[in-house]
Design a protein around this motif. Structure first.
Motif, PDB file in Angstrom:
ATOM      1  N   GLN A 151      -4.447   5.193  -1.362  1.00 11.30           N
ATOM      2  CA  GLN A 151      -5.390   4.311  -2.053  1.00 11.30           C
ATOM      3  C   GLN A 151      -4.806   3.816  -3.366  1.00 11.30           C
ATOM      4  O   GLN A 151      -5.451   3.852  -4.419  1.00 11.30           O
ATOM      5  CB  GLN A 151      -6.726   5.019  -2.264  1.00 11.30           C
ATOM      6  CG  GLN A 151      -7.383   5.474  -0.965  1.00 11.30           C
ATOM      7  CD  GLN A 151      -8.673   6.205  -1.192  1.00 11.30           C
ATOM      8  OE1 GLN A 151      -9.658   5.602  -1.618  1.00 11.30           O
ATOM      9  NE2 GLN A 151      -8.691   7.508  -0.920  1.00 11.30           N
ATOM     10  N   ARG A 201       1.722   5.033   0.641  1.00  8.12           N
ATOM     11  CA  ARG A 201       1.259   6.049   1.580  1.00  8.12           C
ATOM     12  C   ARG A 201       2.028   7.350   1.395  1.00  8.12           C
ATOM     13  O   ARG A 201       3.106   7.374   0.806  1.00  8.12           O
ATOM     14  CB  ARG A 201       1.417   5.559   3.025  1.00  8.12           C
ATOM     15  CG  ARG A 201       0.507   4.377   3.394  1.00  8.12           C
ATOM     16  CD  ARG A 201       0.631   4.028   4.855  1.00  8.12           C
ATOM     17  NE  ARG A 201      -0.378   3.076   5.295  1.00  8.12           N
ATOM     18  CZ  ARG A 201      -0.569   2.725   6.556  1.00  8.12           C
ATOM     19  NH1 ARG A 201       0.191   3.253   7.513  1.00  8.12           N
ATOM     20  NH2 ARG A 201      -1.513   1.858   6.879  1.00  8.12           N
ATOM     21  N   SER A 208      -2.872   6.565   3.666  1.00 12.27           N
ATOM     22  CA  SER A 208      -2.998   5.781   2.441  1.00 12.27           C
ATOM     23  C   SER A 208      -3.351   6.663   1.251  1.00 12.27           C
ATOM     24  O   SER A 208      -4.232   7.522   1.332  1.00 12.27           O
ATOM     25  CB  SER A 208      -4.078   4.706   2.605  1.00 12.27           C
ATOM     26  OG  SER A 208      -4.287   4.025   1.380  1.00 12.27           O
ATOM     27  N   ARG A 242      -9.334  -2.132  -0.353  1.00 18.35           N
ATOM     28  CA  ARG A 242      -9.358  -1.580   1.009  1.00 18.35           C
ATOM     29  C   ARG A 242      -9.871  -2.605   2.013  1.00 18.35           C
ATOM     30  O   ARG A 242      -9.396  -2.660   3.159  1.00 18.35           O
ATOM     31  CB  ARG A 242     -10.222  -0.321   1.061  1.00 18.35           C
ATOM     32  CG  ARG A 242     -10.182   0.377   2.414  1.00 18.35           C
ATOM     33  CD  ARG A 242     -11.010   1.644   2.435  1.00 18.35           C
ATOM     34  NE  ARG A 242     -12.435   1.362   2.305  1.00 18.35           N
ATOM     35  CZ  ARG A 242     -13.380   2.286   2.301  1.00 18.35           C
ATOM     36  NH1 ARG A 242     -13.046   3.570   2.386  1.00 18.35           N
ATOM     37  NH2 ARG A 242     -14.650   1.961   2.184  1.00 18.35           N
ATOM     38  N   HIS A 283       3.905  -1.329   3.582  1.00 17.14           N
ATOM     39  CA  HIS A 283       3.573   0.073   3.321  1.00 17.14           C
ATOM     40  C   HIS A 283       4.794   0.785   2.754  1.00 17.14           C
ATOM     41  O   HIS A 283       5.860   0.767   3.367  1.00 17.14           O
ATOM     42  CB  HIS A 283       3.109   0.757   4.610  1.00 17.14           C
ATOM     43  CG  HIS A 283       1.895   0.129   5.219  1.00 17.14           C
ATOM     44  ND1 HIS A 283       1.911  -0.471   6.456  1.00 17.14           N
ATOM     45  CD2 HIS A 283       0.632  -0.022   4.729  1.00 17.14           C
ATOM     46  CE1 HIS A 283       0.711  -0.943   6.722  1.00 17.14           C
ATOM     47  NE2 HIS A 283      -0.078  -0.684   5.691  1.00 17.14           N
ATOM     48  N   VAL A 300      -6.819  -4.862   2.953  1.00 14.92           N
ATOM     49  CA  VAL A 300      -5.741  -4.302   3.775  1.00 14.92           C
ATOM     50  C   VAL A 300      -6.219  -3.866   5.154  1.00 14.92           C
ATOM     51  O   VAL A 300      -5.407  -3.736   6.080  1.00 14.92           O
ATOM     52  CB  VAL A 300      -5.061  -3.109   3.056  1.00 14.92           C
ATOM     53  CG1 VAL A 300      -4.475  -3.544   1.724  1.00 14.92           C
ATOM     54  CG2 VAL A 300      -6.030  -1.950   2.857  1.00 14.92           C
ATOM     55  N   TYR A 332      -2.362   0.396  -4.649  1.00 17.93           N
ATOM     56  CA  TYR A 332      -1.941  -0.913  -4.172  1.00 17.93           C
ATOM     57  C   TYR A 332      -1.197  -1.663  -5.270  1.00 17.93           C
ATOM     58  O   TYR A 332      -1.636  -1.682  -6.422  1.00 17.93           O
ATOM     59  CB  TYR A 332      -3.155  -1.737  -3.732  1.00 17.93           C
ATOM     60  CG  TYR A 332      -4.087  -0.984  -2.806  1.00 17.93           C
ATOM     61  CD1 TYR A 332      -3.866  -0.937  -1.433  1.00 17.93           C
ATOM     62  CD2 TYR A 332      -5.190  -0.293  -3.317  1.00 17.93           C
ATOM     63  CE1 TYR A 332      -4.714  -0.239  -0.591  1.00 17.93           C
ATOM     64  CE2 TYR A 332      -6.050   0.409  -2.481  1.00 17.93           C
ATOM     65  CZ  TYR A 332      -5.805   0.436  -1.122  1.00 17.93           C
ATOM     66  OH  TYR A 332      -6.651   1.133  -0.297  1.00 17.93           O
ATOM     67  N   GLU A 365       0.855  -1.182   0.000  1.00 19.88           N
ATOM     68  CA  GLU A 365       0.000   0.000   0.000  1.00 19.88           C
ATOM     69  C   GLU A 365       0.893   1.234   0.000  1.00 19.88           C
ATOM     70  O   GLU A 365       1.772   1.366   0.849  1.00 19.88           O
ATOM     71  CB  GLU A 365      -0.900   0.003   1.236  1.00 19.88           C
ATOM     72  CG  GLU A 365      -1.839   1.191   1.313  1.00 19.88           C
ATOM     73  CD  GLU A 365      -2.677   1.176   2.576  1.00 19.88           C
ATOM     74  OE1 GLU A 365      -3.902   1.291   2.482  1.00 19.88           O
ATOM     75  OE2 GLU A 365      -2.092   1.046   3.680  1.00 19.88           O
TER      76      GLU A 365
END
Length: 342
Positions: A158, A151, A156, A183, A197, A186, A160, A149
Motif C-alpha cells: 500500500q 510490494r 501490496s 487502490r 510493481h 491500481v 505508491y 506499487e
C-alpha cells in the motif's frame, strides 16, 4: 533526490482488530519496540531517502501523534523550506477505504500545487520496515511507469510512487473517474496508466491486528530481524526523551528482552519488550509480554503473553495468562487487581 520526491503519509487508517490499542490514539502513534511509534518507520525511511518535505494526513485521535512528531526536529524536518506538514481530515465519512483518500487530499490541494517535487510517494503509516526509496524512484523513472506499487512477497505494501502532476489530476478528476484513492486506480483493470510493481525483498510487516502487532513485536527479539530493521546508515528516528538508565535491583533476572531507559526492575523478565519508565516489582514474572510506557507491575505477579498499554497498574499478586495466538490486552490507564485473574 531531495528536490524530486514528496512524502505523503496516510494516517487515517482504523483497523477494528486493533481497537484495544487505538481507542485513544491514531494507529500511526501506536507504541512499538519499547521506544518507537509505528509512524517512525515510514517517516525515517523517507528522511533517510533524502525526502525533505513530508505531509501527514491524520483523521482519528491524532493528539498523541502531533505530540510525538512536534515540529519534526527529531527527523530533521523542522525547516524554513519544506519540512513536516500536518493536515487533519475535515471529512467525517468513510468514503475511501484505501490509502490516500483523494477527498482528503482535495481539501488540501494548495499544498500539492505549491510543492516543487516532481514525484510523490504515498504510503500507509503502519508498516514496520527499513527501506531506501532512492532505488525505487530510479527504477520508476527508467521504466517509464505512471504508477509504481511497492510490494513485498508479491503482496501490496500500500505504497505508491507517481508523478505529482498525475496525483493532482487524479485528485481533481475524482468525481468524473469514480476513484476515491490510489487502490481504486491500481485495481481497476480498465485504467489508462502504465502500472508497475516494485518488489521489496527485505523484512516488512503490516500492523493490522493485535496478532500482527504481537508477532511483529516479538520478532524484534530475533537477531536476524533486528539487523534488518535497525541499520547504522539508515537509523529509525523517534522522539528523544532524556531519562536515566534502567536500574536492576537485587533479585532481578532478565533474559532475551529489550528494556528501555528509566525502568526499575526487581522481578524476572523473559522474552519481553519493556518500554520507558516501567516498574516491575519483586517476585514478579513477566514472560512473552509487551509492557508500554510508565506501567507498574506490583510484587508477586505473573504475566504471560500480555500486552499492557501505557500507564497500566497491576496490583500485587495478580495473575494474567494469555497465549501467543491470543495475547491478553489491557487498555491504557486501567488498574488490574488480583481478582482479575485469567
Amino acid at each position: 533526490m531531495s528536490n524530486k520526491l514528496l512524502g505523503v503519509i496516510d494516517a487515517t487508517t482504523y483497523h477494528e482488530d486493533l481497537e484495544e490499542l487505538i481507542l485513544h490514539r491514531s494507529l500511526a502513534a501506536v507504541p512499538f519496540g519499547g521506544r518507537y511509534r509505528l509512524i517512525d518507520f515510514i517517516l525515517s525511511n523517507m528522511v533517510n531517502s533524502g525526502i525533505k518535505s513530508v505531509a501527514i494526513f491524520p483523521k482519528f485521535q491524532y493528539r498523541s501523534l502531533m505530540d510525538h512528531l512536534g515540529s519534526g526536529k527529531n527527523w530533521d524536518l523542522n525547516r524554513k523550506r519544506d519540512g513536516l506538514f500536518f493536515f487533519p481530515s475535515p471529512i467525517i465519512d468513510g468514503s475511501s477505504k484505501g490509502i490516500g483518500s483523494f477527498n482528503h487530499f482535495a481539501a488540501n490541494i494548495d499544498f500539492f500545487h505549491r510543492s516543487t517535487q516532481e514525484y510523490a510517494l504515498i504510503s500507509n503509516c503502519f508498516t514496520v520496515f527499513n527501506m531506501n526509496f532512492k532505488p525505487v524512484l530510479k527504477w520508476h523513472v527508467n521504466s517509464g511507469c505512471d504508477i509504481t506499487e511497492i510490494r513485498n512477497n508479491s503482496k501490496s505494501l500500500q505504497m505508491y510512487l507517481v508523478k505529482t502532476s498525475l496525483l493532482m489530476d487524479l485528485i481533481e478528476n475524482r468525481d468524473m473517474t469514480g476513484y476515491t484513492c490510489m487502490r481504486d486506480v491500481v485495481t481497476d483493470i480498465n485504467h489508462a496508466y502504465k502500472l508497475c510493481h516494485y518488489e521489496y525483498s527485505g523484512y516488512a510487516k503490516q500492523i493490522d491486528s493485535i496478532q500482527a502487532y504481537y508477532e511483529t513485536s516479538m520478532n524484534l527479539l530475533k537477531p536476524d530481524v533486528w539487523k534488518q530493521l535497525f541499520l547504522k546508515d539508515q537509523p529509525i528516528y523517534t522522539k528523544v526523551k532524556d531519562e536515566p538508565p534502567t536500574r536492576y535491583l537485587k533479585g532481578a533476572f532478565v533474559r532475551n528482552s529489550m528494556i528501555a531507559n528509566g525502568c526499575l526492575i526487581e522481578g524476572n523478565v523473559e522474552n519481553s519488550l519493556i518500554s520507558r519508565a516501567v516498574k516491575i516489582g519483586k517476585g514478579s514474572t513477566v514472560k512473552n509480554c509487551i509492557i508500554m510506557q510508565k506501567s507498574q507491575i506490583g510484587e508477586n505477579c505473573v504475566l504471560e503473553s500480555v500486552i499492557l498499554d501505557k500507564d497500566v497498574k497491576i496490583e500485587p499478586g495478580t495473575i494474567m495468562i494469555g497465549s501467543v495466538e491470543s495475547p491478553y490486552v489491557i487498555r491504557k490507564g486501567t488498574i488490574q487487581g488480583a481478582l482479575m485473574k485469567s
